[in-house]
Design an enzyme around this catalytic site. Sequence first.
Site, PDB file in Angstrom:
ATOM      1  N   GLY A 188       0.754  -1.092  -0.006  1.00 58.10           N
ATOM      2  CA  GLY A 188      -0.068   0.005   0.165  1.00 58.10           C
ATOM      3  C   GLY A 188       0.774   1.313  -0.033  1.00 58.10           C
TER       4      GLY A 188
ATOM      5  N   ASP B 107       7.757   5.777   8.998  1.00 56.02           N
ATOM      6  CA  ASP B 107       6.729   5.021   9.987  1.00 56.02           C
ATOM      7  C   ASP B 107       5.594   5.852  10.364  1.00 56.02           C
ATOM      8  OD1 ASP B 107       7.243   2.820  11.623  1.00 56.02           O
ATOM      9  OD2 ASP B 107       6.683   3.956  13.435  1.00 56.02           O
TER      10      ASP B 107
HETATM   11  P1  ITT Z   1       7.286  -1.131   6.263  1.00 57.24           P
HETATM   12  O1  ITT Z   1       7.739  -0.756   7.787  1.00 57.24           O
HETATM   13  O2  ITT Z   1       8.001  -1.977   5.542  1.00 57.24           O
HETATM   14  O3  ITT Z   1       7.163   0.347   5.619  1.00 57.24           O
HETATM   15  P2  ITT Z   1       4.538  -1.505   7.711  1.00 57.24           P
HETATM   16  O4  ITT Z   1       3.278  -1.972   7.350  1.00 57.24           O
HETATM   17  O5  ITT Z   1       5.255  -2.365   8.616  1.00 57.24           O
HETATM   18  O6  ITT Z   1       5.688  -1.455   6.290  1.00 57.24           O
HETATM   19  P3  ITT Z   1       4.923   0.399   9.565  1.00 57.24           P
HETATM   20  O7  ITT Z   1       5.608  -0.371  10.485  1.00 57.24           O
HETATM   21  O8  ITT Z   1       4.966   1.895   9.555  1.00 57.24           O
HETATM   22  O9  ITT Z   1       4.751   0.020   8.169  1.00 57.24           O
HETATM   23  O10 ITT Z   1       3.110   0.497  10.101  1.00 57.24           O
HETATM   24  C1  ITT Z   1       2.101   0.941   9.606  1.00 57.24           C
HETATM   25  C2  ITT Z   1       0.851   0.517   9.995  1.00 57.24           C
HETATM   26  O11 ITT Z   1      -0.280   1.556   9.840  1.00 57.24           O
HETATM   27  C3  ITT Z   1       0.434  -0.515   9.130  1.00 57.24           C
HETATM   28  O12 ITT Z   1      -0.416  -1.342   9.834  1.00 57.24           O
HETATM   29  C4  ITT Z   1      -0.336   0.164   8.012  1.00 57.24           C
HETATM   30  O13 ITT Z   1      -1.253  -0.671   7.377  1.00 57.24           O
HETATM   31  C5  ITT Z   1      -1.108   1.258   8.742  1.00 57.24           C
HETATM   32  N1  ITT Z   1      -0.953   2.391   7.979  1.00 57.24           N
HETATM   33  C6  ITT Z   1      -0.011   3.262   7.598  1.00 57.24           C
HETATM   34  N2  ITT Z   1      -0.530   4.294   6.682  1.00 57.24           N
HETATM   35  C7  ITT Z   1      -1.549   3.957   6.673  1.00 57.24           C
HETATM   36  C8  ITT Z   1      -2.693   4.592   5.780  1.00 57.24           C
HETATM   37  O14 ITT Z   1      -2.095   5.697   4.847  1.00 57.24           O
HETATM   38  N3  ITT Z   1      -3.771   4.045   5.695  1.00 57.24           N
HETATM   39  C9  ITT Z   1      -4.261   3.233   6.470  1.00 57.24           C
HETATM   40  N4  ITT Z   1      -3.347   2.502   7.229  1.00 57.24           N
HETATM   41  C10 ITT Z   1      -2.093   2.698   7.431  1.00 57.24           C
END
Ligand code: ITT
Length: 203
Positions: free
Chosen positions: A12, A71
């Site tokens: 995403g 993050d």
């Molecule tokens: P990376 O660390 O590899 O980037 P990740 O999904 O683990 O991937 P994060 O640790 O930053 O990334 O966690 C972000 C969480 O918040 C994750 O569960 C996402 O689905 C949610 N999230 C982040 N941005 C979002 C958005 O724009 N809309 C909805 N949910 C989001």
Amino acid sequence: MIRLLVGTQNPGKQAEYRDLLADLPVIWVGPEEVGLADFSPAEDGDSFEVNARLKAVAFARRANLPALADDSGLEVDALAGAPGVYSARYGGPGATDVDRYRRVLEELDGVPAAARAARFVCVVALALPDGRVYTARGTVEGAIGDAPRGAHGFGYDPIFVLPDGRHMAELSPAEKHALSHRGTALARFKPTLLKVFAELDPD
Ligand code: ITT
């Protein structure tokens, strides 16, 4: 042109960065293009800032390329800011996006609309192979709905309600970028990115 590694394993986020970086003078490089398809740096900091830096620095070192990482997550006031920096780990190992947003809905069961305020937070970091790191932050305020709605976006988008009543997952990508935490962080970051890229690649 500068090759910029977008250091995220979240599809995403990858899709959003392809759009958000489209008008910048960089060539978008994904982790799989530099042999880092399975690389997930530790995120053991206690803030979005610390974790964004950790990820960007780890990707930049591994690939020896400028790397962008973010993050991000959801803060719910009635849950004392949870899931916050634990947004990706909410629901335990193996949980899906749907499992994670269902858990938020369950924890807010019975909480009235007026007490369901929440925000998305994104800290984006650029790390250079020489050790320099830059960051920017964006947030978007809203509330948690009673049920999921919409088919766009990812993560917690289906349960996040904007002040105009639309759920984030009902917005087109362009509409989401115009007001989202990630779109706002990137818009604030652009002057810094342009300056750094011009320095790295004066032609
Ligand atoms: P990376 O660390 O590899 O980037 P990740 O999904 O683990 O991937 P994060 O640790 O930053 O990334 O966690 C972000 C969480 O918040 C994750 O569960 C996402 O689905 C949610 N999230 C982040 N941005 C979002 C958005 O724009 N809309 C909805 N949910 C989001």
